[in-house]
Scaffold this active site. Structure first.
Site, PDB file in Angstrom:
ATOM      1  CD  GLU A 169      -2.273  -0.891   3.037  1.00  0.00           C
ATOM      2  OE1 GLU A 169      -2.084   0.168   3.664  1.00  0.00           O
ATOM      3  OE2 GLU A 169      -2.885  -1.838   3.507  1.00  0.00           O
ATOM      4  CG  ASP A 177      -2.479   7.801   9.341  1.00  0.00           C
ATOM      5  OD1 ASP A 177      -2.450   6.568   9.403  1.00  0.00           O
ATOM      6  OD2 ASP A 177      -2.790   8.438   8.312  1.00  0.00           O
TER       7      ASP A 177
END
EC number: 4.2.1.20
Lengths: 414, 264
Positions: free
Chosen positions: B49, B60
């Site tokens: 990815e 995140d």
């Protein structure tokens, strides 16, 4: 009449009468704006908040409790002040200030916070988190958390912590934990990112007490409804004082909660023009401003489709304003919709214009406004000269300027 | 070009889980990302990815935030992301882009899907795109022939899992815990149950991400999932390395350890 008596807030006061077509659809869309762009992990929590609010807004017990807090704790209804000496600088138009600066904690933010704190208790959650820019929403949240015995964590950009040190101290005194956010631009947008990260981690026992009419559905609707009392009261007060509706309503727009709060009760009044003033910072074209609606483009930020300050690849552009509360590169989706439908007009006011209005109100009326609210005042001065001496202009004085004295001392060499 | 379908078929035939590695484009440098991802593939990653760096990565944790910030400071643009995909796809791994929605929205959904396919990318993972808002992206992806991957979380009720899975074509990404990205000492205990609930709602492979950082954890997850996703742990190796060369060695070591884990 004592503070505890009087008309109890109705469901229509809270959420409007539902016929103006300005409520979002089931997906939280105002036209093409709004919706939800969030990690799937948060969807159940957003659904839960939405469902609980749907029940609460028609629950007489909830309305009564909210009303009681607004009256006996927040100091509502707030008064309406006509400012004749100030208005002489606006071509003689009549200018009426809705005095949200006189609420407990000194800004309109207390309205939304009390509503959502009550909602937090209904949700059975024991902890609230919030983002804050100028610190007003943080102070209001810490205040409501202290009142209701909720644990409270406030995320605030490190730059803002410095600009608004007094409010940081207030939050701490009120028992909140203040977390300075040191990533990104270290202002409101980064505080929101950090609050979302906390929420997704602690969502089982935490409510994100969102401070403005932005963010994913249902926040734009809930925050608007809890701020709506501003316009509901002001509409009655202007009618009582002048026998007619105002020609225009002015408010500052950052995320947009005080503006929606004062606009919403007037949306069906076609003759009433609605003006939102964004932070023009050093001016349009300088790249140092927070002109989201007037210079931005449509995108997704913080969970909603709206106008955003972004580059051609969708990266958020850092905003600038002398006022921490307006220093935000996004805006509530309902404002985006009001702009597109033409119901409201949005213009920029520079740092300089805002600071002039700030000083002018102090000198002519003995009222020190928040720098955020000073953008609306500067807008009203401009508008008054356009509309002429017969115009009646309502301005939402969304907060007081005590917190801004550090900035003012520097700006004016006081 | 290796498809996700081929990857999972192969893993199944070998009676193991697939190993999925994440790295943002432009980190540690534009070329460094291609080199690191290629090393990860050589050491056993089946799928890569490539993260599209975004200014407001709200799901995140600190490690990925740090890497993304460095990448943006390096001036990484979408063209660089596509070039990174092109470089990594040459290594033989199925290569995806993981991105928040706004950059695609701004670039144009059809244009992004087309350009990603041309670069050899096989699909996207879109962590903040909800099924309600997914229609334009599903249509564009289908048209370009790339896969779509969406996330489910421990908090997702079964009907929601079904709804999300219906938007997926490559695999379903199961977030192992409630929280942001980042390696943890233990993989969330909710992960296994979530995979089970997801599998009850879709025939697609289910991969587990968030919090996996070493071989033992990879083995633990591989026992019940079709794929194991590791991101922050790779980034940590690169951040901690004194120079790019030792970073590559460290990344290769970790990929080998994880590859052994998914085969246990």
């Amino acid at each position: 009449m004592t503070a505890t008596e009087g008309t109890i807030l109705t469901s229509a006061d809270l959420a409007g009468n539902g016929v103006h077509g300005n409520d979002p659809d089931v997906h939280g869309k105002f036209g093409r704006f709004g919706g939800r762009y969030v990690p799937e992990a948060l969807i159940p929590a957003l659904d839960e908040v939405a469902a609980e609010y749907e029940k609460a807004k028609t629950d007489l017990g909830f309305l009564r409790e909210f009303d009681h807090l607004l009256r006996t704790y927040a100091g509502r209804p707030t008064t309406l002040t006509e400012v004749q000496r100030f208005a002489e600088h606006a071509g003689g138009a009549r200018i009426l200030l809705k005095r949200e600066d006189l609420t407990h904690t000194g800004a309109h933010k207390i309205n939304n916070v009390l509503g959502q704190a009550l909602l937090t208790k209904r949700l059975g959650k024991r902890r609230v988190i919030a983002e804050t820019g100028a610190g007003q929403h943080g102070v209001a949240t810490a205040t409501a958390a202290a009142l209701m015995g909720l644990e409270c964590v406030i995320y605030m950009g490190a730059v803002d912590c410095e600009r608004q040190a007094l409010n940081v101290a207030r939050m701490k005194l009120l028992g909140a934990t203040v977390v300075p956010v040191t990533n990104g631009s270290q202002t409101l947008k980064d505080a929101i990112n950090e609050a979302f990260r906390d929420w997704v981690t602690n969502v089982d026992h935490t409510h994100y007490l969102f401070g403005t009419v932005a963010g994913p559905h249902p926040f734009p609707e809930i925050v608007r409804d809890f701020a709506r009392i501003i316009g509901v009261e002001a509409r009655r007060q202007v009618l009582e004082l002048t026998g007619a509706l105002p020609d225009a309503v002015c408010a500052a727009v950052g995320g947009g909660s005080n503006a929606i709060g004062v606009f919403h009760a007037f949306i069906e009044d076609e003759g009433v023009r609605l003006y939102g003033y964004e932070a023009g910072g050093r001016g349009a074209g300088t790249g140092e401003h927070a002109l989201t609606l007037t210079e931005g483009s449509v995108g997704v930020l913080h969970g909603a489709r709206t106008y955003v300050l972004q580059d051609e690849e969708g990266q958020t552009i850092e905003s600038h304003s002398i006022s921490a509360g307006l220093d935000y590169p996004g805006v509530g989706p309902e404002h985006a919709w009001l702009k597109d439908t033409g119901r409201a007009t949005y213009e920029g006011v520079t740092d300089e214009e805002a600071m002039e209005a700030f000083a002018l109100l102090a000198r002519t009326e003995g009222i020190i406004p928040a720098i955020e609210s000073s953008h609306a005042l500067a807008g009203a001065l401009r508008l008054g000269r356009e509309l002429g001496p017969d115009a009646v202009i309502l301005v939402n004085l969304s907060g007081r300027g005590d917190k801004d004295m550090g900035t003012a001392m520097k700006y004016f060499n006081l | 070009m290796t498809t996700l379908h081929a990857v999972f078929d192969k893993a199944r035939a070998e009676d193991r889980a697939a190993l999925v590695g994440y790295l943002p484009a432009g980190f540690p440098t534009k070329d460094g990302a291609v080199a690191a991802a290629t090393a990860m593939v050589e050491a056993g990653c089946d799928v890569i990815e490539i993260g599209l760096p975004y200014s407001d990565p709200l799901m995140d944790g600190p490690t990925i935030q740090d890497a993304v910030h460095r990448s943006l400071t390096n001036g990484t643009r979408i063209a660089d992301v596509l070039r990174t995909v092109e470089g990594v796809a040459k290594s033989g791994a199925a290569t995806l882009v993981m991105t928040y929605w706004n950059p695609i929205d701004r670039y144009g959904a059809e244009r992004f899907a087309r350009d990603l396919a041309s670069a050899g990318g096989v699909g996207t993972i879109t962590p903040d795109l909800t099924p309600e808002e997914s229609e334009p992206w599903l249509a564009a992806s289908k048209e370009a022939g790339i896969d779509t991957v969406f996330l489910v979380a421990p908090s997702s009720p079964d009907e929601r899992i079904a709804r999300v899975a219906a938007c997926c074509t490559g695999f379903v990404y199961a977030a192992s815990l409630m929280g942001v990205t980042g390696a943890r000492e233990t993989v969330g205990s909710a992960a296994e149950g979530l995979v089970k609930r997801t599998k009850a709602n879709t025939p697609l492979p289910v991969c587990v991400g968030l919090g996996v950082g070493n071989g033992a954890q990879a083995a633990e997850v591989a026992a019940y999932a079709d794929g194991v996703i590791v991101g922050s742990a790779f980034i940590r190796r690169l951040l901690d390395a004194p120079d790019e060369k030792s970073g590559l060695v460290a990344v290769r070591e970790l990929a080998s350890e994880l590859a052994r884990g998914v085969r246990r």
